[in-house]
Design a protein around this motif. Structure first.
Motif, short mmCIF file in Angstrom:
data_model
loop_
_atom_site.label_atom_id
_atom_site.label_comp_id
_atom_site.label_asym_id
_atom_site.label_seq_id
_atom_site.Cartn_x
_atom_site.Cartn_y
_atom_site.Cartn_z
N ILE A 2 1.03 -1.34 0.30
CA ILE A 2 -0.34 0.13 -0.14
C ILE A 2 0.63 1.47 0.43
CG2 ILE A 2 -2.32 1.05 1.18
CD1 ILE A 2 -2.26 -1.52 2.45
N THR A 3 1.25 1.75 -1.39
CA THR A 3 1.93 3.36 -1.58
C THR A 3 1.38 4.20 -1.62
OG1 THR A 3 2.91 2.51 -3.62
CG2 THR A 3 3.47 1.67 -1.89
N ARG A 4 1.42 5.41 -2.00
CA ARG A 4 0.79 6.00 -3.16
C ARG A 4 0.30 6.10 -4.01
NH1 ARG A 4 5.21 9.63 -0.31
NH2 ARG A 4 3.75 10.88 1.62
N ARG A 5 1.25 4.88 -4.80
CA ARG A 5 0.73 4.98 -6.11
C ARG A 5 0.16 3.48 -6.03
NH1 ARG A 5 6.02 5.75 -9.18
NH2 ARG A 5 6.98 7.93 -8.51
N THR A 6 -0.83 3.03 -5.42
CA THR A 6 -1.57 1.41 -5.45
C THR A 6 -2.57 1.05 -6.20
OG1 THR A 6 -0.16 0.73 -3.32
CG2 THR A 6 -2.27 -0.81 -4.04
N GLY A 7 -3.85 2.34 -5.51
CA GLY A 7 -5.23 2.03 -6.45
C GLY A 7 -5.12 2.66 -7.69
N LEU A 8 -4.22 3.47 -8.35
CA LEU A 8 -4.08 3.87 -9.77
C LEU A 8 -2.86 2.92 -10.67
CD1 LEU A 8 -3.78 8.29 -9.73
CD2 LEU A 8 -5.89 6.25 -9.85
N ALA A 9 -2.19 2.60 -9.64
CA ALA A 9 -1.34 1.56 -10.22
C ALA A 9 -2.26 0.51 -10.98
CB ALA A 9 0.31 0.74 -9.65
N ALA A 10 -3.05 -0.46 -9.63
CA ALA A 10 -3.67 -1.69 -9.91
C ALA A 10 -4.93 -1.38 -10.93
CB ALA A 10 -4.38 -2.14 -8.09
N THR A 11 -5.36 -0.09 -11.30
CA THR A 11 -6.25 0.25 -12.15
C THR A 11 -5.91 0.59 -13.48
OG1 THR A 11 -7.85 1.47 -10.58
CG2 THR A 11 -8.69 1.57 -13.63
N ALA A 12 -4.84 0.54 -13.14
CA ALA A 12 -4.06 0.90 -14.55
C ALA A 12 -3.44 -0.43 -15.28
CB ALA A 12 -3.24 1.51 -14.44
N ALA A 13 -3.08 -1.14 -14.27
CA ALA A 13 -3.30 -2.70 -14.48
C ALA A 13 -3.71 -2.92 -15.64
CB ALA A 13 -2.24 -3.33 -13.43
N ALA A 14 -4.98 -3.63 -14.82
CA ALA A 14 -6.48 -4.64 -15.97
C ALA A 14 -6.18 -2.95 -16.94
CB ALA A 14 -7.77 -4.26 -14.62
N LEU A 15 -6.51 -1.72 -16.87
CA LEU A 15 -6.80 -0.67 -18.50
C LEU A 15 -5.77 -1.40 -19.71
CD1 LEU A 15 -8.33 2.67 -16.52
CD2 LEU A 15 -9.08 0.23 -17.83
N LEU A 16 -4.07 -1.39 -19.08
CA LEU A 16 -3.60 -1.88 -20.27
C LEU A 16 -3.00 -3.42 -20.09
CD1 LEU A 16 -0.86 1.40 -18.26
CD2 LEU A 16 -2.51 1.09 -20.92
N GLY A 17 -3.39 -2.66 -19.45
CA GLY A 17 -2.77 -4.06 -20.32
C GLY A 17 -4.35 -5.53 -18.94
N ALA A 153 2.09 4.37 -14.75
CA ALA A 153 2.24 5.53 -14.72
C ALA A 153 2.26 6.05 -15.80
CB ALA A 153 2.87 6.49 -13.58
N VAL A 154 3.28 6.50 -16.43
CA VAL A 154 3.65 6.69 -17.57
C VAL A 154 2.70 6.78 -18.99
CG1 VAL A 154 5.70 6.83 -19.99
CG2 VAL A 154 6.37 5.95 -17.47
N GLY A 155 2.18 8.38 -18.84
CA GLY A 155 1.25 8.43 -19.85
C GLY A 155 -0.42 8.25 -19.35
N ALA A 156 -0.38 7.73 -18.03
CA ALA A 156 -1.93 7.05 -17.74
C ALA A 156 -2.49 8.48 -17.06
CB ALA A 156 -1.75 6.79 -16.56
N ASP A 157 -3.45 8.92 -18.25
CA ASP A 157 -4.95 9.48 -17.62
C ASP A 157 -6.19 9.20 -16.42
OD1 ASP A 157 -6.73 10.95 -17.25
OD2 ASP A 157 -7.22 10.95 -20.08
N PRO A 158 -5.79 9.29 -14.95
CA PRO A 158 -6.18 9.05 -14.48
C PRO A 158 -8.01 9.21 -14.95
CG PRO A 158 -5.13 10.33 -13.34
CD PRO A 158 -5.20 10.56 -14.98
N GLY A 159 -8.30 10.05 -14.93
CA GLY A 159 -9.98 9.85 -16.13
C GLY A 159 -10.60 9.46 -16.83
N GLU A 160 -9.08 8.16 -17.15
CA GLU A 160 -10.18 6.93 -18.22
C GLU A 160 -10.30 5.48 -16.83
OE1 GLU A 160 -11.06 6.11 -21.54
OE2 GLU A 160 -10.74 7.91 -21.25
N PHE A 161 -9.94 6.09 -16.08
CA PHE A 161 -9.81 5.25 -14.89
C PHE A 161 -11.56 4.58 -14.22
CE2 PHE A 161 -5.84 5.68 -13.18
CZ PHE A 161 -4.71 5.63 -14.31
N THR A 162 -12.68 3.62 -15.44
CA THR A 162 -13.97 3.67 -15.44
C THR A 162 -14.27 2.61 -15.49
OG1 THR A 162 -14.15 4.36 -17.21
CG2 THR A 162 -13.69 6.37 -16.31
#
Length: 398
Positions: A2-17, A153-162
């Motif tokens: 659990i770091t400052r990046r965990t939530g967004l990183a976990a979501t981006a993992a599914a969205l990117l990939g 995080a590189v190029g990630a857009d939090p607005g796309e975490f939907t």
């Protein structure tokens, strides 16, 4: 984790990939596993995690004398069936401890050095935009001191975490080479000290480090990272319910629905079907198998003394905000805990819809593992869930 990046990183993992069991593993399997009675400390702490807004949660405390298990909540909000105690789940960044263990086994065999540069094993892979694989060692990768950007995080857009973005991309897989290339598409956070890169103490959590570590393992052995994990850890320990899923986004049964509350959403989304990364976060396991692994690691069954000592050499991890005083070693973290003089070792992992949290004593005598099948991407509810889960882990190891 659990770091400052965990939530967004976990979501981006599914969205990117059928592993071969050791005699000790068979004996461990045969020992009675009992559920904690209502009103016990473990059961109360599991219920406290559920009451933080988690659909279902399971936990297991394991020692040489056997296992104690507890659960609370439901497997699915519609069916209301109880959450399975032996549910499979994605352990997320707890995978990093498996990856570091394989790398350190190779070090113990003299096939790899912690001071080896990434450039030696992956020529030209980390170049451009100020990135330089000649200044990054294997130790930097495993200790998260490389300065590499997190490819999430590189190029990630939090607005796309939907929810819609999740559904569009849940079957999409990325090759590790693509992830590494994405990370070096921007300047690094820093470059390790040119005179002593392996001794760098600046710390920054980046999944890219373990993507690169997986590729180094493959370069050293000539085998896939997944094969090395299976043959060096899963099979020898008889972890019959632990595996690497490759590009499959599915979980086996039994499991529980993995719910994610996306930003600005008041209702959870079923995110059970999702990609889980690779050497940085893809392992699927159970609370029982995960605890077996942690105990074997810390009681010396997986690493030689010199390599286990290297794993436990830490640097301060100031971004780890869920608990004070955290220090990070090679694929494992440590934190002080009141009532436990030596503190505890842990990692943890967050994937879409599931939080894996664990802890183990320094001698491997006792371990606790857990899975909570609800993730909130930020906010006070997320913080409260994290705090209660950490209290459960610490109480189980006192």
């Amino acid at each position: 984790m659990i770091t400052r990046r965990t939530g967004l990183a976990a979501t981006a993992a599914a969205l990117l990939g059928g592993a071969v069991m050791t005699t000790e593993a068979r004996a461990s399997e045969s020992r009675a596993r009992r559920s904690d009675p209502a009103g016990s400390a473990l059961q109360k702490n599991v219920e406290a995690v559920r009451d933080a807004g988690v659909s279902g949660v399971i936990a297991e405390v394991q020692s040489a004398h056997g296992s104690t298990r507890a659960r609370a909540g439901v497997a699915d909000l519609a069916s209301r069936e109880p959450v399975p105690q032996d549910a499979y789940y994605r352990i997320g960044s707890d995978t990093k401890t498996f990856t570091a263990t394989v790398a350190l086994q190779l070090v113990g065999e003299g096939r790899l050095k912690l001071t080896d540069t990434v450039e030696r094993w992956l020529p030209g892979a980390i170049r451009g935009h100020g990135n330089d694989g000649r200044r990054i060692t294997v130790a930097n990768l495993l200790r998260q001191t490389s300065g590499l950007n997190d490819y999430f995080a590189v190029g990630a857009d939090p607005g796309e975490f939907t929810p819609d973005a999740y559904r569009r991309n849940r079957f999409r897989a990325q090759r590790p080479e693509e992830q590494l290339a994405a990370a070096v598409g921007a300047p690094p956070q820093w470059l390790p000290d040119a005179d002593d890169p392996a001794g760098e103490r600046r710390w920054g959590y980046s999944n890219t480090n373990y993507v690169a570590a997986g590729l180094v393992i493959e370069a050293v052995t000539g085998h896939s990272w997944a094969q090395e994990v299976h043959e060096r850890i899963i099979e020898p320990l008889g972890l019959r319910h632990t595996f690497t899923p490759g590009t499959s986004p599915y979980l086996p049964m039994p499991t529980a629905t993995a719910y994610t509350y996306f930003p600005k959403e008041t209702r959870p989304t079923d995110t059970t079907v999702a990609q889980g990364g690779g050497a940085d976060g893809c392992v699927i396991s159970t609370t029982h198998d995960h605890a077996l692994f942690l105990r074997a690691l810390f009681d010396g069954r997986l690493l030689r003394p010199a390599q286990l000592a290297a794993m436990r050499r830490t640097v301060p991890a100031p971004d780890w905000i869920a608990a004070p005083g955290v220090r990070y070693g090679l694929g494992i973290a440590w934190r002080p805990v009141a009532g436990i003089g030596e503190g505890i070792w842990f990692h943890g992992g967050t994937s879409l819809g599931c939080v894996s949290e664990c802890g183990v004593t320094g001698d491997g005598a006792r371990a606790v593992t857990s899975a909570a099948f609800t993730v909130r991407l930020g906010g006070p509810e997320s913080d409260e869930q994290a705090a209660r889960t950490l209290r459960m882990v610490e109480a189980a190891l006192r």
